[in-house]
Design a protein around this motif. Structure first.
Motif, PDB file in Angstrom:
ATOM      1  N   PRO A  39      -1.210  -5.071  -5.510  1.00  0.00           N
ATOM      2  CA  PRO A  39      -1.497  -5.155  -4.072  1.00  0.00           C
ATOM      3  C   PRO A  39      -1.701  -6.580  -3.572  1.00  0.00           C
ATOM      4  O   PRO A  39      -1.634  -6.820  -2.368  1.00  0.00           O
ATOM      5  N   ASP A  95       3.447 -10.128  -2.982  1.00  0.00           N
ATOM      6  CA  ASP A  95       4.358  -9.857  -1.870  1.00  0.00           C
ATOM      7  C   ASP A  95       5.201  -8.620  -2.116  1.00  0.00           C
ATOM      8  O   ASP A  95       5.699  -8.009  -1.163  1.00  0.00           O
ATOM      9  N   ASN A 150       4.011  -1.265   0.681  1.00  0.00           N
ATOM     10  CA  ASN A 150       3.282  -1.420   1.944  1.00  0.00           C
ATOM     11  C   ASN A 150       2.429  -0.212   2.297  1.00  0.00           C
ATOM     12  O   ASN A 150       1.373  -0.359   2.913  1.00  0.00           O
ATOM     13  N   GLN A 151       2.884   0.998   1.913  1.00  0.00           N
ATOM     14  CA  GLN A 151       2.140   2.194   2.316  1.00  0.00           C
ATOM     15  C   GLN A 151       0.789   2.312   1.611  1.00  0.00           C
ATOM     16  O   GLN A 151      -0.064   3.077   2.051  1.00  0.00           O
ATOM     17  N   LYS A 162      -0.943  -0.707   0.432  1.00  0.00           N
ATOM     18  CA  LYS A 162      -1.611  -2.004   0.380  1.00  0.00           C
ATOM     19  C   LYS A 162      -2.943  -2.002   1.127  1.00  0.00           C
ATOM     20  O   LYS A 162      -3.922  -2.617   0.685  1.00  0.00           O
ATOM     21  N   THR A 209      -6.622  -3.889   0.533  1.00  0.00           N
ATOM     22  CA  THR A 209      -7.002  -5.047   1.353  1.00  0.00           C
ATOM     23  C   THR A 209      -8.263  -4.806   2.176  1.00  0.00           C
ATOM     24  O   THR A 209      -8.959  -5.755   2.541  1.00  0.00           O
TER      25      THR A 209
END
Length: 501
Positions: A470, A473, A477-478, A480, A484
Motif C-alpha cells: 500500500p 505506487d 487503488n481499491q 489503498k 492510508t
C-alpha cells in the motif's frame, strides 16, 4: 516511345495478362501431375520420344514421393509406415529413371523396350495414386502441426511475459522505495540536529515483560508501515493500554524508529519497545546455521525474517506472543487471540489450502527421502501475517532446535527453496499448528483485486501480502484507503519525501 515516356498497358490489360499467365501455369502443373502419354501418341511417337517422356515422368514422381517421405517423417509416428512406402517407391522410380536413361542411348529395338516402358507406366500410375491418397491427410496434419506450433510459441511468449512481470513486481516490492529511504534519512537528520532530544537507550518499561498483557512482535525496517500497524491496533483495541508492541529492526534503522515514536508517541496509551537485532547476541553466533546461509549482501532483511524462529529466546518472560507482519492493518480488537485454545500446539494460524492447491507438495521437494518420510504432501499450508505462538509449548517441544536441524539439512538447498521463510515454518511447526478461523486474517490485498468487500469488513486483520504494497505506487487503488487512513499525515517528512497518500 512517345515524348520520352515508355508505353505502359492499362490496368484492364495488365489484369488480363496476369490471368492468362496464371492459366498457363495451372495447365503446366496439371500436365506434370496428371497427364500420361496417350495411347494414340504412344503409337504415333517414335520409341525414343515416348521413352524420354516416361523417364521424365518417373524422375518427377520420384522427387514428389521423396518430398512426401520427408514430410511424413516430420509428422506424428503414425506416418512412419507411409514415410517408408514413399521412400521405397521413390528409390524404385529413381532407379527406373536411370535404366530408362541408359536405354535411350542404346539402339535396342522397340519390342525390347516395351516391357520396360510398361513397367515404368505402372509404377508411375501407382505413385500418382499413392500421392493423391496421402495429399489430403498430409494437408490436414500440416495445418494441425502448424497450429500446434503457433499455440506453443504463443504460450512460450506468454510465460516469458509473466515471468518478466513477476520479476519486475518483485524488484519493485523488495527494493527500498525512494520515499521510504528519504523518510529514514530525514528522521536521522532530525536526530543529528538535536541529539539530546532522543535517548539512545531509554529505560525499559515494566510492561515489556509483563506476561499478563497482550504482546505483539513485529520485525521490520519500514518505520511508516510499523506505525500503521501500531495505530490501527490501538484504535481497534477495547483497552489499548494492555497492548505491548515489540518492534525489532536493523541497527542502522533503529535511530529513525526512535525519532518517529518520540515525535509521534504511540497512540491511546499502547506500549512500544524498540529494539535492534544486535540486542540479541545469540543471533550473531558464527556457528549459527542461519548466519551461515543468509546472503551477506542482504543480511539485515534476512536476519529480520529469521527472528520469528527465536521468539522464546528473545522474550523469555512471556507466555504467548502474536506475530504480526508489517504489511497488515488491524480492524478489530485482537485481545481474544490470547484466549484461543491451541489444543497444546505451538502455532495458531489461518490455513491457505483449497482443493489441491497450497499444500506441502508445493513447498517441499518430495523426491528427497527425508521429506517423504517426515511430511505428508497433502498437508495443508498456512500463512504468516497473524500467528499466535504459545512460547511455553514452543520451549517444551524444542521448535527452535528443530528449525536448526532442518536448516542444516537444507544447506545445499535440496529440500526446499532456502529463500522461503514460510517453508522453514511449515517444517518446524508441522503437526504443531492449530487452524484459526479465517476471519482473523484475510489475505491477498497486495495481489488480488477481487476480494469480497464483506470478507474485508468482517476481517480482524487484513493483509497486503504480495508485491503491491500500500505504500508503493503499484498498490491496488481499491484497497489503498484501508491503509492510508492510519498514516499520521501530520509528520512533515511525509510531504517532503513525496509520499502519494
Amino acid at each position: 516511345m512517345a515524348g520520352g515516356r515508355a508505353f505502359r498497358p492499362s490496368a484492364p490489360r495488365r489484369a488480363a495478362f496476369a490471368a492468362l499467365l496464371t492459366l498457363l501455369l495451372l495447365a503446366a502443373l496439371s500436365f506434370l501431375l496428371s497427364s500420361t502419354p496417350a495411347s494414340s501418341a504412344r503409337s504415333s511417337s517414335p520409341p525414343s520420344a515416348r521413352l524420354a517422356a516416361v523417364r521424365r515422368h518417373a524422375a518427377d514422381h520420384a522427387a514428389v514421393l521423396a518430398a512426401y517421405a520427408a514430410h511424413a517423417r516430420k509428422l506424428k509416428e503414425a506416418s512412419a509406415a507411409q514415410s517408408l512406402s514413399f521412400s521405397t517407391l521413390s528409390s524404385d522410380l529413381s532407379a527406373l529413371s536411370a535404366r530408362l536413361a541408359s536405354h535411350l542411348s542404346s539402339s535396342l529395338p522397340e519390342d525390347a523396350l516395351r516391357p520396360l516402358e510398361k513397367e515404368a507406366r505402372e509404377r508411375i500410375k501407382f505413385a500418382r495414386a499413392l500421392a493423391a491418397d496421402a495429399k489430403e491427410g498430409f494437408d490436414t496434419q500440416s495445418k494441425i502441426q502448424k497450429l500446434s506450433d503457433t499455440v506453443f510459441a504463443v504460450g512460450e511468449q506468454l510465460s516469458r511475459a509473466r515471468r518478466a512481470g513477476r520479476m519486475s513486481s518483485r524488484i519493485a516490492a523488495d527494493s527500498t522505495p525512494k520515499s521510504l529511504h528519504c523518510l529514514a534519512m530525514r528522521l536521522l537528520e532530525a536526530r543529528l540536529a538535536n541529539p539530546s532530544a532522543f535517548a539512545d537507550d531509554p529505560d525499559p518499561s515494566p510492561e515489556f515483560d509483563d506476561p499478563a498483557l497482550y504482546h505483539y512482535a513485529i520485525f521490520s525496517d519500514n518505520v511508516l508501515a510499523v506505525s500503521v500497524v501500531v495505530a490501527s491496533a490501538a484504535r481497534a483495541a477495547a483497552d489499548p493500554s494492555r497492548h505491548v508492541f515489540h518492534v525489532v529492526t536493523a541497527p542502522m534503522y533503529l535511530p529513525a524508529f526512535r525519532v518517529w515514536f518520540a515525535r509521534r508517541p504511540p497512540p491511546l496509551g499502547v506500549h512500544v519497545q524498540l529494539l535492534a537485532y544486535s540486542d540479541f547476541p545469540f543471533l550473531n553466533a558464527t556457528n549459527s546455521p542461519v548466519v551461515r546461509q543468509i546472503d551477506a549482501g542482504n543480511r539485515d532483511v534476512e536476519l529480520l525474517d529469521y527472528l520469528r524462529f527465536y521468539l522464546p529466546d528473545m522474550f523469555p518472560s512471556l507466555r504467548r506472543v502474536v506475530l504480526l507482519e508489517d504489511d497488515v492493518v488491524v480492524q478489530k480488537d485482537l485481545a481474544a487471540l490470547w484466549q484461543v485454545d491451541l489444543d497444546g500446539k505451538v502455532n495458531g494460524a489461518v490455513e491457505t489450502c483449497f482443493g489441491g492447491f497450497r499444500r506441502y507438495r508445493k513447498y517441499l521437494n518430495f523426491t528427497q527421502p527425508i521429506v517423504r518420510d517426515r511430511f505428508n504432501p497433502s498437508a495443508c499450508a498456512w500463512a504468516y501475517g497473524v500467528n499466535v505462538f504459545d512460547l511455553e509449548t514452543w520451549r517444551r517441544d524444542g521448535c527452535t532446535e528443530l528449525f536448526h536441524q532442518y536448516m542444516e539439512m537444507n544447506e545445499d538447498g535440496e529440500l526446499w527453496d532456502p529463500t522461503s521463510i514460510l517453508t522453514a515454518g511449515l517444517m518446524s511447526f508441522y503437526g504443531n499448528t492449530k487452524p484459526l478461523d479465517k476471519s482473523w486474517h484475510v489475505m491477498g490485498l497486495g495481489y488480488n483485486p477481487s476480494i469480497s468487500p464483506e470478507a474485508i469488513r468482517s476481517a480482524a486483520v487484513i493483509h497486503f501480502d504480495g508485491n503491491m504494497k500500500p505504500w508503493l505506487d503499484v498498490a491496488l487503488n481499491q484497497y489503498k484507503a484501508l491503509w492510508t487512513k492510519y498514516v499520521d499525515t501530520e509528520v512533515e517528512f511525509l510531504t517532503l519525501c513525496n509520499f502519494g497518500l
